[in-house]
Design an enzyme around this catalytic site. Structure first.
Site, PDB file in Angstrom:
ATOM      1  N   ARG A  51       0.822  -1.206   0.000  1.00 37.11           N
ATOM      2  CA  ARG A  51       0.000   0.000   0.000  1.00 37.11           C
ATOM      3  C   ARG A  51       0.862   1.265   0.000  1.00 37.11           C
ATOM      4  O   ARG A  51       0.634   2.185  -0.776  1.00 37.11           O
ATOM      5  CB  ARG A  51      -0.939  -0.008   1.214  1.00 37.11           C
ATOM      6  CG  ARG A  51      -1.938   1.121   1.248  1.00 37.11           C
ATOM      7  CD  ARG A  51      -2.756   1.096   2.533  1.00 37.11           C
ATOM      8  NE  ARG A  51      -1.986   0.457   3.590  1.00 37.11           N
ATOM      9  CZ  ARG A  51      -2.102  -0.813   3.906  1.00 37.11           C
ATOM     10  NH1 ARG A  51      -2.972  -1.576   3.310  1.00 37.11           N
ATOM     11  NH2 ARG A  51      -1.332  -1.330   4.850  1.00 37.11           N
ATOM     12  N   THR A  52       1.876   1.277   0.843  1.00 33.27           N
ATOM     13  CA  THR A  52       2.736   2.459   0.908  1.00 33.27           C
ATOM     14  C   THR A  52       3.494   2.655  -0.404  1.00 33.27           C
ATOM     15  O   THR A  52       3.605   3.767  -0.917  1.00 33.27           O
ATOM     16  CB  THR A  52       3.729   2.323   2.079  1.00 33.27           C
ATOM     17  OG1 THR A  52       2.983   2.068   3.273  1.00 33.27           O
ATOM     18  CG2 THR A  52       4.546   3.580   2.272  1.00 33.27           C
ATOM     19  N   LYS A  80      22.723  -9.519  -2.128  1.00 28.11           N
ATOM     20  CA  LYS A  80      24.125  -9.956  -2.023  1.00 28.11           C
ATOM     21  C   LYS A  80      24.837  -9.227  -0.894  1.00 28.11           C
ATOM     22  O   LYS A  80      26.056  -9.307  -0.758  1.00 28.11           O
ATOM     23  CB  LYS A  80      24.859  -9.697  -3.347  1.00 28.11           C
ATOM     24  CG  LYS A  80      24.293 -10.505  -4.505  1.00 28.11           C
ATOM     25  CD  LYS A  80      24.969 -10.128  -5.817  1.00 28.11           C
ATOM     26  CE  LYS A  80      24.146 -10.563  -7.027  1.00 28.11           C
ATOM     27  NZ  LYS A  80      24.196  -9.555  -8.098  1.00 28.11           N
ATOM     28  N   ARG A 101      11.946   2.069   2.377  1.00 24.31           N
ATOM     29  CA  ARG A 101      11.317   1.324   3.460  1.00 24.31           C
ATOM     30  C   ARG A 101      12.277   0.217   3.849  1.00 24.31           C
ATOM     31  O   ARG A 101      12.805  -0.472   2.972  1.00 24.31           O
ATOM     32  CB  ARG A 101      10.013   0.699   2.970  1.00 24.31           C
ATOM     33  CG  ARG A 101       9.397  -0.258   3.975  1.00 24.31           C
ATOM     34  CD  ARG A 101       8.119   0.262   4.399  1.00 24.31           C
ATOM     35  NE  ARG A 101       7.375  -0.599   5.287  1.00 24.31           N
ATOM     36  CZ  ARG A 101       6.262  -0.160   5.848  1.00 24.31           C
ATOM     37  NH1 ARG A 101       5.812   1.045   5.575  1.00 24.31           N
ATOM     38  NH2 ARG A 101       5.606  -0.924   6.664  1.00 24.31           N
ATOM     39  N   HIS A 129       7.522   6.780  10.537  1.00 20.24           N
ATOM     40  CA  HIS A 129       6.795   6.611   9.286  1.00 20.24           C
ATOM     41  C   HIS A 129       6.090   7.941   9.019  1.00 20.24           C
ATOM     42  O   HIS A 129       4.875   8.047   9.119  1.00 20.24           O
ATOM     43  CB  HIS A 129       5.796   5.452   9.432  1.00 20.24           C
ATOM     44  CG  HIS A 129       5.180   5.006   8.149  1.00 20.24           C
ATOM     45  ND1 HIS A 129       5.528   5.526   6.922  1.00 20.24           N
ATOM     46  CD2 HIS A 129       4.228   4.069   7.905  1.00 20.24           C
ATOM     47  CE1 HIS A 129       4.808   4.912   5.981  1.00 20.24           C
ATOM     48  NE2 HIS A 129       4.012   4.044   6.549  1.00 20.24           N
TER      49      HIS A 129
END
Ligand SMILES: [Zn+2]
Lengths: 306, 140
Positions: A51-52, A80, A101, A129
């Protein structure tokens, strides 16, 4: 370079400006369709949050820009073991602005420290957030017409719920705001909020266990989920969980112009029977999220060009 | 041994009892070749009990680390058997790679090369917070 890592990176005036821009975008979307043509946002999502991510990406697309990035750390050189710093240095060669994020707290700050382009924190673990908080503020303005003189109920997990913590911090800057903090004893707000924000700023608040008894006085009801893992034993959870579920019965006692917000995803803390009640604002809140992100992208890109 | 007096060097006095060894480690005194004495639980009028560190060498050293442990610590500089200077350490604004963040969810746990940095967040309670995750510093 200007970034947005923590909601307190923005002054109250800047926050108000973003809300004004977002409100203008809602009314005059056509004026914004080419604002970011030839600009790219990179969405670096080290953990999935569909959603974000979609909200950031549609925000950029609606500004006429384009989108690159990844939606989980399994892709790309990140898997990696490339450091956040190196990934950001590389990506900033392609992108004009970055939304990151990451499951670890402080990751967005590390990105910002290494980036020659603006970085937006799209969630760093349970820490910050800020675009969720901006979304919440825009929702309150659009639904109630103001950010002052409001009784705001926060219900559910107030101990671990970061969205509630930043909402309280952000709303504490406006006059006439009063909080009703509704939670089980196990999940009350942390000390730093009670002493460092509410008491220090002399903001009126009450703490209560009962949603039933307090719902009638609220202008805003901010719901969060009470998770089973937060309890020491199953019996306490079973005993308490229903008290923090919003049902039509409980809603019957609320004001007719109260608004219900929720950061989503919802599990069962709001009965679906309420979804079509005009007071349910949580799906409109998702739409507002895109508009405030458009305003934020515009602001940060403009400041980067100066 | 130099417990009684030192000719040239530093005497760090009024260390809160029990934290002398922590300071010894923070200052990386194990890397020095000179004489060093750690006295624990010495009697003190001010503190009741205190620790004392005696170092038989003038160190070019950032004493603000001591301010992190306790700003009431006294640093005595000794030359030719006499105290030439006495200082109290100031609280450093930033501690860089002195203590480690213990929050398992902090970005420093996965990004090994990041410096562990703490910022002085509250002078009254003398608390430091990790610049990345904002967790409070815990003494080692
Ligand atoms: Zn940390």
């Amino acid at each position: 370079m200007r970034h947005l890592i923590d909601i307190s990176d923005l002054t109250r005036d800047e926050t108000n400006e973003l809300i004004e821009t977002a409100s203008d975008i809602i009314v005059n979307p056509d004026n914004y369709t080419n604002k970011c043509s030839r600009k790219k946002i990179a969405t670096l999502f080290y953990e999935p949050s569909t959603r974000t991510r979609l909200s950031f990406e549609s925000a950029m697309l609606d500004l006429g820009g384009s989108v690159i990035g990844f939606s989980s750390a399994q892709y790309s050189s990140v898997s990696k073991g490339e450091s956040v710093a190196d990934t950001v240095r590389t990506v900033s060669c392609f992108a004009d602005i970055i939304a990151i994020r990451h499951p670890k707290e402080g990751a967005a700050l590390v990105a910002a420290m290494n980036s020659p382009v603006p970085v937006i924190n799209a969630g760093d673990g349970g820490h910050n957030h800020p675009t969720q908080t901006l979304t919440d503020l825009l929702t309150i303005v659009r639904e109630k017409g103001r950010l002052t003189d409001l009784t705001i109920g926060c219900c559910g997990d107030l101990k671990f719920g970061r969205t509630v913590h930043s909402l309280i911090t952000a709303m504490a800057r406006y006059s006439g705001v009063r909080f009703v903090l509704i939670s089980p004893d196990e999940l009350v707000i942390p000390e730093y909020l009670r002493n460092g924000v509410l008491k220090r700023e002399n903001i009126p608040y009450v703490e209560t266990r009962s949603l039933d008894e307090s719902i009638a006085e609220l202008d805003i009801l901010y719901m969060t989920r009470v998770q089973k893992e937060r309890f020491f034993n199953e019996a306490d959870y079973v005993r308490l969980k229903d008290s923090y579920i919003l049902t039509p019965d409980k809603l019957a006692h609320a004001k007719s112009d109260m608004r219900i917000l929720h950061p989503l995803p919802r599990v069962n803390e709001i009965s679906t029977a309420i979804d079509y009640d005009p007071r349910a604002a949580y799906f409109r809140q998702v739409r507002y999220g895109k508009f405030i992100r458009m305003a934020l992208i515009l602001k940060l890109l403009e400041e980067a060009e100066e | 041994m130099i417990i009684g007096s030192i000719v040239n060097g530093i005497v760090i006095d009024h260390i809160p009892a029990g934290r002398g060894m922590e300071l010894y480690k923070l200052m990386k005194l194990n890397e020095l070749k000179c004489e060093i004495a750690l006295i624990e639980n010495a009697k003190s009028e001010k503190l009741g009990k205190k620790d004392i560190l005696k170092i038989g060498e003038m160190l070019p050293f950032d004493y603000s680390i001591l301010g992190y442990v306790d700003s009431r610590i006294t640093i005595n500089f000794i030359e030719n058997g006499k105290r030439v200077r006495k200082e109290h350490p100031s609280m450093p604004e930033i501690l860089s790679d002195i203590i480690k963040c213990k929050n398992p969810r902090c970005i420093t746990t996965t990004e090994q090369e990041l410096p562990h940095k703490f910022r002085l967040s509250d002078r009254e309670s003398l608390s430091y917070r990790c610049v990345y995750c904002e967790s409070k510093a815990q003494s080692n």
